[in-house]
Design an enzyme around this catalytic site. Structure first.
Site, short mmCIF file in Angstrom:
data_model
loop_
_atom_site.label_atom_id
_atom_site.label_comp_id
_atom_site.label_asym_id
_atom_site.label_seq_id
_atom_site.Cartn_x
_atom_site.Cartn_y
_atom_site.Cartn_z
N ASP A 187 0.83 -1.21 0.00
CA ASP A 187 0.00 0.00 0.00
C ASP A 187 0.86 1.26 0.00
O ASP A 187 0.66 2.16 0.82
CB ASP A 187 -0.93 0.02 1.22
CG ASP A 187 -1.69 -1.27 1.40
OD1 ASP A 187 -2.18 -1.81 0.40
OD2 ASP A 187 -1.79 -1.75 2.55
N GLU A 233 -11.20 1.07 -2.33
CA GLU A 233 -10.47 1.43 -1.11
C GLU A 233 -9.28 2.29 -1.48
O GLU A 233 -9.11 2.68 -2.63
CB GLU A 233 -10.02 0.16 -0.38
CG GLU A 233 -9.21 -0.78 -1.26
CD GLU A 233 -8.90 -2.11 -0.59
OE1 GLU A 233 -9.05 -2.22 0.64
OE2 GLU A 233 -8.50 -3.04 -1.30
#
Length: 526
Positions: free
Chosen positions: A47, A203
């Site tokens: 991420d 997301e």
């Protein structure tokens, strides 16, 4: 040679004990010929979020239950070093008892605003947190909880040109995207938020304002199979137009998504994203970006479907690169732990030292019944397709029932270490498992390697071969001649993290004894 080049090369030499060993044969990262090959970071920086401040680039990534959240720095977008860690503990329940595996920091956002660096992240159990610093090296402010709440994820702040501040986030289970007003000091949410987008596993939103458009760059579709979507609108609240800008296509890069759009001082644009791999976890790729009609095209559209696909190799974004890797090896000669090291859950600072035995890391044993519960396990990310780590272990002060050595941490944990039982010293292999989803409790399976009563020092080695899906333990009594320690094995990522090299020492009877860990030499060979 320019002065800054001379200084930089000199620093690389002086820091040789802690910088990652760079092999000329690496088939990823900086190729030394003006090009790079993906991934640019062949280790678990999941991420990733990246920003540019002046001519420097900074990266953060999810660290989950490992302490610190590392800040990485680059001058050329390809070669990175770790400059610091943001925090060293979570002062919340279950972090002192190793009960938050897969918890901790998820998908942080890094921003520069009002002369400060800001990081926002959520933990799945505790809430939404913020920290800030005037310099990336810190000091970083104590973690501030904007909201104590469960199952929020992937927050990103945005300060608009009119001074108003916002925060976007998603929900555990991936979606929808929710937008909040936020105080300008980043410490308070001003409303309950409104949903601005709903999509398939949406997301990791990141905000960008360009040419009067608000852009939301979001991953969709799931960790291993997803794609990158960009939304745009003239209002931050929407309605938003949508375009898929990057997918796997005909390439072998599965799930190319979740990352950061970044520009250079010269106006070129680039995109960092992860790719989930079986063992190393989520490695970092770098893609060229071209803007067309107000939309970014990421990678290259090789099949003409209007959606970018990841490139395997490309010209370096900036000239004058110096191939290097994040730090790996360590001689423990510094006053502080090198920033590649991360504790598993909260450390017990009174039980470790860099000064008690100069030139060594001293680990005092804490009492626990198993490796999974053991405090003060010190880890770093495994890196590269092939690598080898050798650890010098002095166990002359190991107490009865003490256990110490090295471990490959992953979905399962493979240990090679010394035990003292009935006054006798033995070298063991141990397979330690986590509690299973069906409720099956953790287990430990031991295999005796040999007696080591005739020595007080061993060199323990682990070699990783990712393409062959094979790792191997070795041991030596002199640091020169090594023997196999049992059969080869393989471990894959687990608890949302790639495999790791780790150092451990604990005692199943009492908090007694200590070991000294000397030189750790971790070479990245491919």
């Amino acid at each position: 040679m320019k002065n800054w080049e001379f200084i930089y090369i000199t620093l690389l030499i002086l820091l040789g004990s802690t910088l990652g060993a760079y092999a000329a044969s690496l088939d990823w990262g900086d190729q030394g010929d003006g090009t790079y090959r993906n991934p640019v970071l062949n280790a678990d920086y999941s991420d990733p979020d990246v920003i540019r401040v002046g001519e420097k680039y900074y990266m953060v990534a999810s660290d989950f239950h490992f302490m610190g959240m590392q800040i990485l720095e680059s001058s050329d977008m390809v070669n990175w070093r770790i400059v610091t860690q943001v925090y060293n503990r979570f002062d919340m329940p279950k972090w002192d008892t190793n009960e938050r595996y897969a918890g901790g920091s998820w998908a942080p956002s890094l921003r520069y605003h009002d002369g400060k660096y800001w990081i926002f992240f959520c933990t799945p159990h505790e809430g939404l947190f913020m920290t800030q610093a005037e310099r990336p090296e810190g000091p970083w402010s104590p973690l501030h909880c904007l909201k104590a709440v469960e199952k929020w994820e992937d927050p990103c702040p945005f300060w608009d040109s009119d001074g108003k501040a916002y925060l976007g986030r998603s929900q555990h289970g991936a979606g929808p995207i929710i937008l909040h007003r936020m105080s300008e000091d980043g410490r308070t949410l001003l409303d309950d938020g409104v949903t601005i987008y709903t999509g398939p596993v949406a997301e990791g939103t990141k905000f960008l304002k360009r040419d009067g458009w608000y852009y939301l760059s979001i991953p969709e579709g799931g960790v291993g199979e997803g794609w990158q979507t960009v939304l745009r609108s003239k209002s931050i609240y929407g309605p938003y137009e949508k375009r898929v800008v990057l997918h796997q296509g005909s390439t072998a890069v599965n799930g190319p998504h979740q990352g950061a759009l970044v520009d250079t001082p010269q106006g070129a644009w680039w995109f960092y994203h992860f790719q989930e791999t079986e063992a190393l976890g989520r490695v970092v790729h770098l893609q060229p970006v071209a803007w067309h009609d107000g939309w970014p095209q990421i990678g290259t559209d090789t099949d003409g479907d209007g959606i970018g696909e990841p490139v395997a190799a490309w010209s370096n974004p900036l000239p004058q690169t110096q191939p290097s890797l994040p730090q790996t090896s360590d001689d423990f000669a510094g006053a502080q732990l090198s920033p590649q090291w991360q504790w598993n859950h909260n450390p017990v600072d009174e039980a470790w030292s860099l000064t008690e035995t100069p030139g060594a890391l001293t680990l005092h044993a804490l009492k626990t019944e198993s490796f999974i519960k053991a405090r003060n396990t010190l880890t770093q990310k495994a890196m590269g397709y092939e690598s080898e780590a050798t650890v010098e272990l002095d166990f002359s002060h190991l107490a009865e029932s003490g256990r110490a050595g090295i471990v490959c941490m992953g979905k399962t944990n493979e240990l090679l270490g010394v035990r003292k039982e009935g006054g006798s010293l033995k070298l063991y292999r141990t397979l330690a498992t986590f509690k299973q989803k069906d409720g099956t409790p953790p287990t430990e399976t031991d295999t005796l390697i040999c007696s080591v009563d005739d020595t007080k020092r061993l060199w323990l080695r682990i070699s990783f071969d990712m393409p062959a899906r094979q790792y191997r333990f070795h041991y030596s009594t002199d640091g020169a001649t090594f023997r196999h320690a049992g059969n080869p094995f393989y471990a894959i990522r687990g608890n949302w993290k790639g495999i790791r090299l780790a150092l451990y020492h604990y005692n199943t009877r009492a908090a007694e004894g200590y070991v000294n860990i000397g030189n750790v030499k971790y070479d990245i060979n491919r």
